[in-house]
Scaffold this motif. Structure first.
Motif, PDB file in Angstrom:
ATOM      1  N   ASN A   1       0.834  -1.195   0.000  1.00  0.00           N
ATOM      2  CA  ASN A   1       0.000   0.000   0.000  1.00  0.00           C
ATOM      3  C   ASN A   1       0.875   1.255   0.000  1.00  0.00           C
ATOM      4  O   ASN A   1       1.153   1.834   1.047  1.00  0.00           O
ATOM      5  N   ASN A   2       1.283   1.687  -1.183  1.00  0.00           N
ATOM      6  CA  ASN A   2       2.200   2.819  -1.289  1.00  0.00           C
ATOM      7  C   ASN A   2       1.530   4.145  -0.967  1.00  0.00           C
ATOM      8  O   ASN A   2       2.160   5.051  -0.432  1.00  0.00           O
TER       9      ASN A   2
ATOM     10  N   LYS B   1       6.428   4.836  -9.640  1.00  0.00           N
ATOM     11  CA  LYS B   1       6.648   5.024 -11.081  1.00  0.00           C
ATOM     12  C   LYS B   1       7.190   3.760 -11.730  1.00  0.00           C
ATOM     13  O   LYS B   1       6.787   3.387 -12.832  1.00  0.00           O
ATOM     14  N   ILE B   2       8.124   3.092 -11.064  1.00  0.00           N
ATOM     15  CA  ILE B   2       8.699   1.867 -11.608  1.00  0.00           C
ATOM     16  C   ILE B   2       7.631   0.782 -11.720  1.00  0.00           C
ATOM     17  O   ILE B   2       7.556   0.065 -12.731  1.00  0.00           O
ATOM     18  N   ILE B   3       6.803   0.662 -10.706  1.00  0.00           N
ATOM     19  CA  ILE B   3       5.727  -0.342 -10.727  1.00  0.00           C
ATOM     20  C   ILE B   3       4.741  -0.042 -11.856  1.00  0.00           C
ATOM     21  O   ILE B   3       4.324  -0.952 -12.593  1.00  0.00           O
ATOM     22  N   LYS B   4       4.375   1.221 -12.034  1.00  0.00           N
ATOM     23  CA  LYS B   4       3.441   1.573 -13.102  1.00  0.00           C
ATOM     24  C   LYS B   4       4.038   1.314 -14.479  1.00  0.00           C
ATOM     25  O   LYS B   4       3.354   0.874 -15.390  1.00  0.00           O
ATOM     26  N   SER B   5       5.313   1.611 -14.645  1.00  0.00           N
ATOM     27  CA  SER B   5       5.951   1.367 -15.944  1.00  0.00           C
ATOM     28  C   SER B   5       6.060  -0.132 -16.235  1.00  0.00           C
ATOM     29  O   SER B   5       5.929  -0.555 -17.383  1.00  0.00           O
TER      30      SER B   5
ATOM     31  N   ILE C   1       4.316  -2.446 -19.437  1.00  0.00           N
ATOM     32  CA  ILE C   1       5.056  -3.353 -20.313  1.00  0.00           C
ATOM     33  C   ILE C   1       4.320  -4.692 -20.458  1.00  0.00           C
ATOM     34  O   ILE C   1       4.295  -5.278 -21.522  1.00  0.00           O
ATOM     35  N   ARG C   2       3.677  -5.127 -19.405  1.00  0.00           N
ATOM     36  CA  ARG C   2       2.946  -6.397 -19.461  1.00  0.00           C
ATOM     37  C   ARG C   2       1.802  -6.225 -20.381  1.00  0.00           C
ATOM     38  O   ARG C   2       1.224  -6.750 -21.080  1.00  0.00           O
TER      39      ARG C   2
END
Length: 75
Positions: free
Chosen positions: A6-7, A66-70, A74-75
């Motif tokens: 939970n960020n 941001k890394i998680i969203k990017s 990609i998936r």
């Protein structure tokens, strides 16, 4: 540790902690200004370091989001 997934909650709690530390340091500064006998330079320094580290952690959490969203794009 409990809030790894939970960020948003991490950011909110971090901002609250920054706010309370800032208020606490202002109150300590006011007390030291009116009471010359009280020497709390170490305490103020520790509070400022904690605020600094909280800001750095907030920045890292946002970078992680941001890394998680990017990676999800990609998936």
């Amino acid at each position: 540790m409990l809030f790894c997934k939970n960020n948003k909650l991490q950011i909110i709690l971090n901002i609250l902690n920054i706010f309370f530390n800032s208020v606490n340091s202002i109150v300590i500064l006011l007390f030291t200004y009116f009471n010359k006998e009280l020497n709390s330079s170490l305490l103020i320094c520790l509070l400022l370091f904690s605020i600094l580290f909280l800001l750095l952690s907030n920045k890292s959490i946002k970078k992680n989001i941001k890394i998680i969203k990017s990676s999800n794009r990609i998936r």
